[in-house]
Every structure is written in C-alpha cells, then in structure tokens.
Design an enzyme around this catalytic site. Structure first.
Site, PDB file in Angstrom:
ATOM      1  N   GLY A 198      -7.083   9.066  -0.485  1.00 37.01           N
ATOM      2  CA  GLY A 198      -7.986   9.837   0.642  1.00 37.01           C
ATOM      3  C   GLY A 198      -8.016  10.941   0.798  1.00 37.01           C
ATOM      4  O   GLY A 198      -8.067  12.238   1.410  1.00 37.01           O
ATOM      5  N   SER A 248     -10.435   6.864  -3.308  1.00 45.89           N
ATOM      6  CA  SER A 248     -11.907   8.122  -2.562  1.00 45.89           C
ATOM      7  C   SER A 248     -12.952   6.994  -3.929  1.00 45.89           C
ATOM      8  O   SER A 248     -13.570   7.938  -4.413  1.00 45.89           O
ATOM      9  CB  SER A 248     -11.804   9.394  -3.440  1.00 45.89           C
ATOM     10  OG  SER A 248     -10.488   9.389  -2.425  1.00 45.89           O
ATOM     11  N   GLU A 280       0.520   4.122   1.346  1.00 48.38           N
ATOM     12  CA  GLU A 280       1.180   4.565   2.581  1.00 48.38           C
ATOM     13  C   GLU A 280       1.427   3.572   3.635  1.00 48.38           C
ATOM     14  O   GLU A 280       2.555   4.379   4.154  1.00 48.38           O
ATOM     15  CB  GLU A 280      -0.227   4.135   3.052  1.00 48.38           C
ATOM     16  CG  GLU A 280      -1.107   5.711   3.062  1.00 48.38           C
ATOM     17  CD  GLU A 280      -3.135   5.398   3.253  1.00 48.38           C
ATOM     18  OE1 GLU A 280      -2.861   4.393   4.422  1.00 48.38           O
ATOM     19  OE2 GLU A 280      -4.191   5.910   2.638  1.00 48.38           O
ATOM     20  N   HIS A 313       1.046  -1.265  -0.143  1.00 53.18           N
ATOM     21  CA  HIS A 313       0.197   0.258   0.015  1.00 53.18           C
ATOM     22  C   HIS A 313       0.987   1.073   0.023  1.00 53.18           C
ATOM     23  O   HIS A 313       2.310   1.075   0.575  1.00 53.18           O
ATOM     24  CB  HIS A 313      -0.551   0.022   1.429  1.00 53.18           C
ATOM     25  CG  HIS A 313      -2.002   0.780   1.426  1.00 53.18           C
ATOM     26  ND1 HIS A 313      -2.200   2.532   1.623  1.00 53.18           N
ATOM     27  CD2 HIS A 313      -3.739   0.496   0.781  1.00 53.18           C
ATOM     28  CE1 HIS A 313      -3.047   2.597   1.030  1.00 53.18           C
ATOM     29  NE2 HIS A 313      -3.743   1.892   0.639  1.00 53.18           N
TER      30      HIS A 313
HETATM   31  C1  PEP Z   1      -6.834   2.781   0.681  1.00 54.64           C
HETATM   32  O1  PEP Z   1      -6.391   3.160   1.333  1.00 54.64           O
HETATM   33  O2  PEP Z   1      -6.753   1.993  -0.164  1.00 54.64           O
HETATM   34  C2  PEP Z   1      -8.115   4.110  -0.102  1.00 54.64           C
HETATM   35  C3  PEP Z   1      -8.027   3.726  -1.471  1.00 54.64           C
HETATM   36  O3  PEP Z   1      -8.704   4.453   0.322  1.00 54.64           O
HETATM   37  P1  PEP Z   1      -9.807   5.815   0.213  1.00 54.64           P
HETATM   38  O4  PEP Z   1     -10.814   4.642  -0.313  1.00 54.64           O
HETATM   39  O5  PEP Z   1     -10.382   6.121   1.783  1.00 54.64           O
HETATM   40  O6  PEP Z   1      -9.293   6.716  -0.799  1.00 54.64           O
END
Ligand code: PEP
Length: 255
Positions: A176, A216, A101, A99
């Site tokens: 996000g 998102s 992050e 991911h």
């Molecule tokens: C994610 O963390 O994999 C993600 C897609 O987050 P969000 O849907 O909040 O953008």
C-alpha cells in the site's frame, strides 16, 4: 514464473473495500473483460459480507472467491469471528492467512499456524503471507525472519496438505506504499521461500509450490515481477479494486 511446474495465480485482496452491490458491479464488468480460454488461476479475496454476492457472480467462471482471514476455531463463543468451515460452506475456495495488516492487529505466529490448520481442515486453499519490515530489511535479517515465519506457520502441516498452500511474499514496506520491491529483491526472497519449502517437504513439492509476490504490484510493474523464475503470480491489493488494472495484470501473467 515457471509454467512447466506451476500454474500462475493472480489473487486480489480487497481489504475493507467495496460493498456487496459494488462487488456485483465489479464482477459484471470484470467477467465481460476476462480473456477467453484457459489462462492463469484467478482469485478474489473479498470482505466477508461480499462473499455471497461474489460467489454468485463468479459461478461457472474460472474466478475463485476467497476470504481475507478466518478464525482459528471451528465454532463456539467467538463473537464476530467466522470459521473456515463457514467460509467453505458459503462457497469460498481460498482464504488469506497471516496478512501483515492482521498481524499488526495482534495476530501471532501461533494464531497464523492455527488458522492455516483450520483452513486446510475445512478444505480451503490458504494464501499464507509472510514478509519483513523495513527495519528488518535494513538490519539484514530478512532471510532469517521469513524462515521463522514460514516454519512457524507450517508447523504440523503434512506433505499432502502443502500442495493446497500458496505462499505470498509481501514485504511490509511495499504494501500500500507504492514502493514495490525490485524484481531482483522479490525474486531473491521468493527463491529463498522455495528453498525453505524444499528443506521442509522435498524437491518435488517445492517445485510445484505456487509462490506469489505482493506489495504495490500494479499493471505497470507486473510484467517484470512476473517474469522472475520463482514468482508465480501476485497478491494484489489496491490495483485489484479496478477491473481494468486487474485485467492488465492478468494479461501480464498470461504472457
Ligand atoms: C496486500 O494487501 O496484500 C497488498 C499487496 O496490497 P497493495 O497491492 O495495495 O500493496
């Protein structure tokens, strides 16, 4: 999505949200709202401490529980880490690998490759994330970047293992932020991912590969994103924390 060759998957990524008690409460509500009968696959990737509560609550349902990362190692002196073997023994079926992050916290392509192998060796189905930054998109190198990330992550992964790997295209600029990729942008990259898989593993396995879009995705934009031929589901962060929104996304996937 193309139901002839693949079963859609809606996967939640809870990130660092919800306690074990909140996990139990979420699943009680979510299970009560779940449409009856067969539908798309559902996964919830939850914080490590919530795994036991989630596994217990999801027993005998079609919800599979996953983790948000795993160690690249099987055991040893890695304080605070959790191995893929431990996750599988705790009842996880899936794990998110690579991911953005986690990459931002220092995870390298080599780490992602090692974690993918660890997950596969433990019998888990990894959800392998890839995605470009806004700068890379604006510079026009998205395709090259995604190809590099995928080739690096999949190094040494055999054809019989690739069936268990789900690839999630997650543009970093869309995660996000509320700025979802347009259905055309998301489809373009998901189709490229399938082409890369075709080159690496052949047409049959590429056709069967489940490719998700993440960034998102919510109950409003899911229908259009999920209508794209190469988008087989979603990896959903924020919207997966709300059972009602997640059910509406599932309904879109079941259309
Ligand atoms: C994610 O963390 O994999 C993600 C897609 O987050 P969000 O849907 O909040 O953008």
């Amino acid at each position: 999505m193309n139901r002839k060759y693949r079963k859609p998957l809606i996967a939640g990524n809870w990130k660092m949200n919800k306690t074990p008690s909140e996990t139990k409460a979420f699943l009680t509500q979510f299970k009560a709202m779940l449409p009856k009968g067969r539908g798309c696959d559902i996964a919830l990737c939850v914080p490590a401490v919530c795994i036991p509560a989630a596994v217990k609550a999801a027993k005998e349902t079609r919800i599979s529980i996953g983790a948000e990362t795993c160690s690249a190692f099987s055991s040893g002196a890695y304080t605070g880490e959790i191995s893929a073997i431990m996750l599988a023994d705790a009842g996880c079926k899936r794990v998110i690998v690579g991911h953005s992050e986690r990459r931002a916290m220092g995870e390298t392509d080599r780490d992602v490759n090692a974690k993918l192998h660890a997950a596969l060796a433990a019998g888990l189905s990894p959800i392998l994330c890839c995605g470009e930054s806004l700068e890379q998109r604006e510079l026009g190198v998205t395709q090259e970047w995604i190809a590099m990330q995928l080739k690096a992550a999949l190094r040494g992964v055999e054809a019989e293992q690739i069936r268990r790997v789900v690839v999630a295209y997650e543009p970093i600029w869309a995660i996000g932020t509320g700025h979802t990729a347009s259905p055309e942008q998301a489809e373009e990259v998901c189709a490229q991912i399938r082409t890369i898989l075709r080159k690496l593993y052949g047409g049959k396995l590429a056709r069967a590969a489940v490719i998700l879009y993440g960034g998102s995705m919510n109950d409003q934009n899911a229908p259009e994103l999920l209508a794209q031929p190469d988008i087989d589901g979603g990896l959903i962060g924020g919207a997966s924390l709300d059972p009602e929104k997640l059910i509406r996304i599932l309904e879109a996937a079941n259309q």
